[in-house]
Design a protein around this motif. Structure first.
Motif, PDB file in Angstrom:
ATOM      1  N   SER A 185      83.153  21.363 -22.365  1.00 22.06           N
ATOM      2  CA  SER A 185      83.330  22.126 -23.612  1.00 22.06           C
ATOM      3  C   SER A 185      82.999  23.598 -23.398  1.00 22.06           C
ATOM      4  CB  SER A 185      82.455  21.543 -24.727  1.00 22.06           C
ATOM      5  OG  SER A 185      82.962  20.294 -25.161  1.00 22.06           O
ATOM      6  N   GLN A 210      84.704  23.526 -38.337  1.00 18.97           N
ATOM      7  CA  GLN A 210      85.101  24.588 -39.259  1.00 18.97           C
ATOM      8  C   GLN A 210      86.590  24.905 -39.126  1.00 18.97           C
ATOM      9  OE1 GLN A 210      82.539  28.043 -39.275  1.00 18.97           O
ATOM     10  NE2 GLN A 210      80.836  26.847 -38.432  1.00 18.97           N
ATOM     11  N   THR A 256      90.661  18.278 -30.666  1.00 17.93           N
ATOM     12  CA  THR A 256      89.778  17.768 -29.619  1.00 17.93           C
ATOM     13  C   THR A 256      89.505  16.276 -29.860  1.00 17.93           C
ATOM     14  OG1 THR A 256      88.736  19.904 -29.219  1.00 17.93           O
ATOM     15  CG2 THR A 256      87.436  17.976 -28.658  1.00 17.93           C
ATOM     16  N   ALA A 293      81.404  25.910 -30.873  1.00 14.36           N
ATOM     17  CA  ALA A 293      82.108  25.177 -29.825  1.00 14.36           C
ATOM     18  C   ALA A 293      81.359  23.930 -29.379  1.00 14.36           C
ATOM     19  CB  ALA A 293      82.319  26.080 -28.613  1.00 14.36           C
ATOM     20  N   GLU A 302      88.495  30.915 -23.599  1.00  8.72           N
ATOM     21  CA  GLU A 302      89.070  31.636 -24.749  1.00  8.72           C
ATOM     22  C   GLU A 302      88.247  32.843 -25.165  1.00  8.72           C
ATOM     23  OE1 GLU A 302      91.194  29.720 -27.936  1.00  8.72           O
ATOM     24  OE2 GLU A 302      90.458  27.778 -27.231  1.00  8.72           O
ATOM     25  N   PRO A 360      89.887  21.056 -24.726  1.00  9.95           N
ATOM     26  CA  PRO A 360      88.962  19.925 -24.646  1.00  9.95           C
ATOM     27  C   PRO A 360      89.434  18.750 -25.491  1.00  9.95           C
ATOM     28  CG  PRO A 360      88.101  21.590 -26.138  1.00  9.95           C
ATOM     29  CD  PRO A 360      89.356  22.168 -25.542  1.00  9.95           C
ATOM     30  N   VAL A 361      89.305  17.561 -24.954  1.00 12.89           N
ATOM     31  CA  VAL A 361      89.602  16.346 -25.722  1.00 12.89           C
ATOM     32  C   VAL A 361      88.529  15.313 -25.421  1.00 12.89           C
ATOM     33  CG1 VAL A 361      92.101  16.734 -25.729  1.00 12.89           C
ATOM     34  CG2 VAL A 361      91.091  15.301 -23.975  1.00 12.89           C
ATOM     35  N   ARG A 362      88.309  14.439 -26.404  1.00 11.45           N
ATOM     36  CA  ARG A 362      87.375  13.324 -26.206  1.00 11.45           C
ATOM     37  C   ARG A 362      88.168  12.153 -25.628  1.00 11.45           C
ATOM     38  NH1 ARG A 362      84.296  17.461 -27.084  1.00 11.45           N
ATOM     39  NH2 ARG A 362      83.379  17.686 -29.172  1.00 11.45           N
ATOM     40  N   ALA A 414      85.885  25.266 -21.731  1.00 11.43           N
ATOM     41  CA  ALA A 414      86.967  25.558 -22.677  1.00 11.43           C
ATOM     42  C   ALA A 414      86.623  26.766 -23.540  1.00 11.43           C
ATOM     43  CB  ALA A 414      87.233  24.332 -23.558  1.00 11.43           C
ATOM     44  N   LEU A 415      85.381  26.856 -23.980  1.00 11.47           N
ATOM     45  CA  LEU A 415      84.957  28.004 -24.786  1.00 11.47           C
ATOM     46  C   LEU A 415      85.154  29.307 -24.013  1.00 11.47           C
ATOM     47  CD1 LEU A 415      83.457  29.479 -27.095  1.00 11.47           C
ATOM     48  CD2 LEU A 415      81.310  28.824 -25.954  1.00 11.47           C
ATOM     49  N   ASN A 432      87.679  25.911 -33.886  1.00  6.90           N
ATOM     50  CA  ASN A 432      87.192  27.042 -33.096  1.00  6.90           C
ATOM     51  C   ASN A 432      87.403  26.811 -31.606  1.00  6.90           C
ATOM     52  OD1 ASN A 432      85.949  29.148 -34.775  1.00  6.90           O
ATOM     53  ND2 ASN A 432      84.689  27.462 -35.549  1.00  6.90           N
ATOM     54  N   PRO A 433      87.417  27.886 -30.816  1.00  5.35           N
ATOM     55  CA  PRO A 433      87.495  27.719 -29.362  1.00  5.35           C
ATOM     56  C   PRO A 433      86.385  26.801 -28.862  1.00  5.35           C
ATOM     57  CG  PRO A 433      87.828  30.017 -29.942  1.00  5.35           C
ATOM     58  CD  PRO A 433      87.423  29.306 -31.219  1.00  5.35           C
ATOM     59  N   GLY A 434      86.751  25.860 -28.044  1.00  5.04           N
ATOM     60  CA  GLY A 434      85.781  24.892 -27.520  1.00  5.04           C
ATOM     61  C   GLY A 434      85.717  23.621 -28.334  1.00  5.04           C
ATOM     62  N   MET A 435      86.122  23.669 -29.603  1.00  3.03           N
ATOM     63  CA  MET A 435      86.146  22.456 -30.428  1.00  3.03           C
ATOM     64  C   MET A 435      87.218  22.609 -31.501  1.00  3.03           C
ATOM     65  SD  MET A 435      83.115  20.207 -32.144  1.00  3.03           S
ATOM     66  CE  MET A 435      82.561  21.477 -33.273  1.00  3.03           C
ATOM     67  N   ARG A 436      88.408  22.264 -31.137  1.00  6.98           N
ATOM     68  CA  ARG A 436      89.534  22.283 -32.065  1.00  6.98           C
ATOM     69  C   ARG A 436      89.588  20.961 -32.816  1.00  6.98           C
ATOM     70  NH1 ARG A 436      90.798  27.590 -32.260  1.00  6.98           N
ATOM     71  NH2 ARG A 436      91.319  28.437 -30.227  1.00  6.98           N
TER      72      ARG A 436
END
Lengths: 153, 206
Positions: A105, B88, B105, A124, A112, A53-55, A108-109, B98-102
């Motif tokens: 998002s 985190q 990101t 996430a 993984e 995921p990217v913004r 993406a979660l 974490n997965p979904g928000m690195r």
């Protein structure tokens, strides 16, 4: 420059510093990703690049390396992804503005972590804001999507 | 592996030198990296102060944390606070989120040029937890920097090179709009570490 977006190659004539979101919406006509804050603080613009995921509101289009997937590229042959289907089943959206970013998002979660805990979900999804407060439904939809993915596998 | 080999070689050479001079062995964290005779400790301590001013600066220390939460600070924040969005270190301990928000990101190769936009540098991530020094005293950080177990397995020369050459470290002096940079420069801090090391790498006492 050449981008691959939602499985299609496209030529984009843009300043490399232009945010990817601008290129997607204003040049490529892909309106699924939304503009919210413009500083990566709300998550409405979230897309995936090579699955991460990217913004897109802050990523310069010239810095894109990899395949871009937006909310418009999640379905396959007309079939909704597990996350999209779960979102419908749980009737998550209220106004809906943030939901494209939420779904990306969540996708993406689940790529993984097959069966995320509440903590995994909070970790996430905390960067995707929802002014309508649909967070309980988002959590339920992610768990439903996890089960649906397993059922489809 | 290469670092471990280099450290092993360095340790062996040091041990041989120590035996040749019939110097009693000392604890690794107090081993000076250079000739220590005939040096004025006040010179070394002054160099350390320069180094500490950089390492303890929020642009560096905010991501050298041991509780998994990077910090935000600056005039408009009031007190230093946790990074928003429940960011985190990551359940895998990697420091990349974490997965979904690195971290990546939002944090890309370069700074956002928009005020309050995310800063950027290559490979944005938290320092390893053993290298955490947020909130520690100058004496504690000084001892830590000399301890390979807590400095990333580096000699002092390698610490200096890390400070001079690492792209993410370099961000501390060019943090983007609205953020105070760390004092000095990467090159000046590199030189200060070299001089501090040559002066016996003295540490202050709390």
């Amino acid at each position: 420059m050449r981008l691959t977006v939602d499985g299609k190659q496209m030529e984009i004539d843009a300043d490399p510093e232009m945010p990817l979101l601008w290129a997607l919406r204003d040049l490529a006509g892909i309106l699924g990703p939304k503009f919210g804050c413009g500083i990566a603080a709300c998550g409405a613009c979230t897309v995936l690049i090579d699955g991460s995921p990217v913004r897109s509101c802050v990523l310069p289009v010239g810095g894109v390396e990899g395949d871009v997937v937006t909310i418009e590229g999640l379905s396959r042959d007309g079939a909704l992804s597990a996350v999209q289907q779960a979102w419908l089943d749980e009737q998550v959206a209220q106004c809906g503005y943030c939901q494209a970013g939420q779904i990306m998002s969540a996708t993406a979660l689940l790529d993984e972590i097959d069966n995320p805990t509440d903590e995994d979900i909070d970790n996430a999804m905390a960067g995707n804001l929802c002014r309508c407060g649909t967070y309980p439904k988002i959590r339920a939809a992610i768990k439903r999507a996890a089960a649906l993915k397993l059922a489809r596998a | 592996m290469r670092r471990a080999i280099l450290l092993t070689i360095a340790a062996t050479l040091f041990a041989a030198a120590a035996l040749a001079q019939e110097v009693a062995p000392v604890a690794p964290e107090t081993v000076p990296q250079a000739e220590t005779t005939l040096v004025d400790p006040t010179v070394g301590l002054a160099e350390w102060q320069t180094i500490h001013d950089v390492f303890a600066h929020p642009r560096c220390a905010n991501c050298h944390v041991d509780d998994d939460h990077p910090r935000w600070s600056g005039a408009h924040y009031g007190e230093t606070r946790f990074h928003a969005f429940n960011v985190q270190r990551g359940a895998d301990g990697s420091g990349f989120g974490n997965p979904g928000m690195r971290c990546m990101t939002c944090h890309f190769e370069s700074n956002s040029n928009v005020l309050h936009g995310p800063p950027g540098a290559p490979s944005w991530h938290l320092a390893p937890v053993e290298m955490a020094w947020f909130g520690k005293s100058s004496a504690e950080i000084c001892a830590q920097i000399k301890d390979p177990e807590r400095n990333g397995g580096r000699t002092l020369s390698e610490v200096a090179e890390h400070v001079r050459d690492d792209a993410l470290v370099a961000w501390g002096w060019a943090p983007g709009p609205g953020r105070n940079p760390a004092p000095g420069s990467a090159e000046e801090t590199f030189a200060a570490i070299e001089r501090w090391s040559a002066a016996g790498a003295p540490c202050p006492i709390d």
